[in-house]
Scaffold this active site. Structure first.
Site, short mmCIF file in Angstrom:
data_model
loop_
_atom_site.label_atom_id
_atom_site.label_comp_id
_atom_site.label_asym_id
_atom_site.label_seq_id
_atom_site.Cartn_x
_atom_site.Cartn_y
_atom_site.Cartn_z
N HIS A 211 43.87 3.28 -7.82
CA HIS A 211 42.54 2.71 -8.03
C HIS A 211 41.48 3.81 -8.08
O HIS A 211 40.52 3.72 -8.83
CB HIS A 211 42.21 1.72 -6.91
CG HIS A 211 43.05 0.48 -6.97
ND1 HIS A 211 42.63 -0.67 -7.59
CD2 HIS A 211 44.30 0.23 -6.55
CE1 HIS A 211 43.59 -1.58 -7.52
NE2 HIS A 211 44.61 -1.06 -6.88
N ASP B 279 35.68 -2.21 -8.60
CA ASP B 279 37.12 -2.31 -8.81
C ASP B 279 37.56 -3.78 -8.83
O ASP B 279 37.07 -4.60 -8.05
CB ASP B 279 37.86 -1.59 -7.67
CG ASP B 279 39.36 -1.54 -7.89
OD1 ASP B 279 39.83 -0.52 -8.42
OD2 ASP B 279 40.06 -2.53 -7.57
#
Ligand code: BUP
Length: 453
Positions: free
Chosen positions: A18, A115
């Protein structure tokens, strides 16, 4: 009047998979003239993450770090949960604290990029303070399609549990490729995944680290409303360019001494642990292949817990036997430099999405051995896109069964000797380079995103 550069705040989530695309996006936006704030959360779960953030901020002092202190979070209710999923939850539960953090920035923030794993908690908060909120989806467009369709699948299924999932406008994801936690409706990850899937429509846009030559079908299905009607624009921006060089160049002198395209690079990513039995079988497969290899070994999910020495894991005899042809390393290597190196001719990969995009950028063919999570969905993209081969029978999360050394050896040889595969991966590499050029599809995607702000 002179146009003021937009100030974009980026909120990454836990885990290298991520973090890496956020670092790349930060630099790409900053290079394009945007003011960028990079939200950091300390301490990180893995030490790789904290080193990565420190290196990014040192190398690009024009990025503004914003330190986000999380609310107290008691993980004891989720006893056996993956440490990265737990951190997602801890961040999600701190969403209400974000406006105070943003209020302190100057100049004021003009948009947030959040995210995907944090989407359903942060999107309402961000839009609630009147800011545009974009999501960065950190895996493939095929996986985004699964995420977007999954809430409808759950609502309409006729039997309990999960079966094959037919994604409208794309293809059927067989049950065996569905991330394992999604089999259990009460799993923390399932709750997050479904809630994030439901809120996609409310985002101002969805940014994704992929490109048309690799994922045309999925990108078209998403943007033409076939997967779910009413999605915001899904903007392909990849492959986002890796930004650094932090450390760990130890493999490079060895690579420099090897012939062109003779080495197979073997890595299963930053958070996929392998059992010792599985590792030994793989080691013996690499030996049997007769190919030169560079193998990054990892035996724990979180790198901070990695204690055992290579000799203990694989045996001194093995290391002695292969040392002429194989370099086995434990810990961190600079993967992008390796994939870029002229000596590397193939990649045995778990198909974490960043690894796939890095291989694509350098035209390195992949032998896919997905192990968990979204990796089988990504492996399907690799196989369909002409970037690699996928041997479907090899072990998956929770399975003891191993790909046999003989089979592994044969497939590795195939990876290194198949001229057709080499050519099609090289073609894709050229397409990737074209896509990220200023006038390429991904370069244009980035420019349009900035233009809107
Ligand atoms: Br391991 C390792 N060096 O030694 P993925 C990884 N990386 O540079 P993951 C290194 O970390 P998720 C190493 O190049 C990639 O950018 C690698 O991301 C880099 O897989 C990143 O490939 C790893 O997406 O994450 O770590 O399993 O499961 O979240 O996809």
């Amino acid at each position: 009047p002179r146009r003021v550069a937009p100030h974009i705040a980026l909120l990454p989530s836990a885990g290298m998979g991520h973090l890496a695309p956020f670092c790349r996006l930060a630099v790409a936006l900053s290079d394009s003239g945007c003011d960028v704030s990079f939200i950091t959360i300390q301490p990180t779960v893995s030490s790789a993450e904290s080193r990565h953030v420190a290196t990014l901020l040192a190398a690009f002092p024009r990025l503004r770090p914003l330190d986000f202190r999380l609310a107290d979070f008691d993980p004891s209710a989720f006893a056996s949960t993956d440490p990265f999923f737990l951190r997602f939850e801890a961040i999600r539960r701190s969403a209400h604290l974000l406006p105070t953090l943003l209020a302190a920035t100057s100049p004021p923030v003009s948009a947030l990029v959040v995210d995907i794993s944090l989407a359903s908690e942060f999107l309402p908060v961000v839009t609630g303070v009147g800011l545009p909120c974009y999501l960065l989806f950190t895996a493939s467009a095929a996986m985004l399609s699964l995420c977007a369709h999954f809430p409808a699948y759950i609502a309409n299924r006729t039997t309990a549990g999960v079966g094959d999932v037919d994604i409208p406008g794309l293809w059927t994801v067989p049950k065996a490729s569905i991330p394992l936690p999604l089999y259990d409706p009460n799993n923390l990850f399932t709750t997050q995944f479904v809630e994030n899937g439901r809120i996609l429509q409310k985002a101002d846009g969805i940014l994704i680290n992929t490109f048309y030559a690799l994922e045309q079908e999925a990108l078209d299905a998403l943007n033409r409303g076939k997967v779910v009607p009413g999605l915001p624009p899904v903007v392909a921006m990849g492959p986002l360019k890796p930004v650094m060089g932090c450390e760990g160049g130890s493999a490079l002198p060895w690579l420099d001494a090897q012939p062109a395209r003779s080495v197979v690079y073997v890595s299963f990513g930053s958070r996929t642990a392998m059992s010792v039995d599985q590792m030994k079988e793989l080691g013996s497969g690499l030996e049997r292949s007769g190919c030169r290899f560079l193998w990054v070994v990892k035996s724990k999910v979180v790198d901070r817990e990695e204690e055992v020495e290579l000799e203990e894991l694989l045996g001194e005899e093995y290391l002695e036997r292969v040392k002429e042809r194989g370099l086995v390393v434990k810990g961190w290597v600079e993967q992008e430099e390796i994939l870029r190196h002229r000596a590397v001719g193939g990649f045995v990969s778990h198909c974490g999405w960043n690894s796939v995009t890095e291989a694509a950028l350098h035209g390195v063919p992949i032998l896919a051995w997905p192990r968990m999570g979204d990796q089988r969905v990504n492996a399907e993209v690799v196989a369909r896109g002409g970037l690699g081969i996928w041997v479907k029978g090899w072990s998956w999360e929770g399975e003891e069964k191993v790909g046999s050394a003989e089979d592994i050896g044969e497939r590795v040889r195939e990876l290194m000797e198949d001229e057709g595969l080499r050519a099609s991966a090289a073609r894709l590499g050229m397409e990737a380079v074209k896509a990220v050029a200023v006038d390429g599809s991904s370069g244009q995607g980035l420019a349009q995103f900035i233009g809107k702000l």
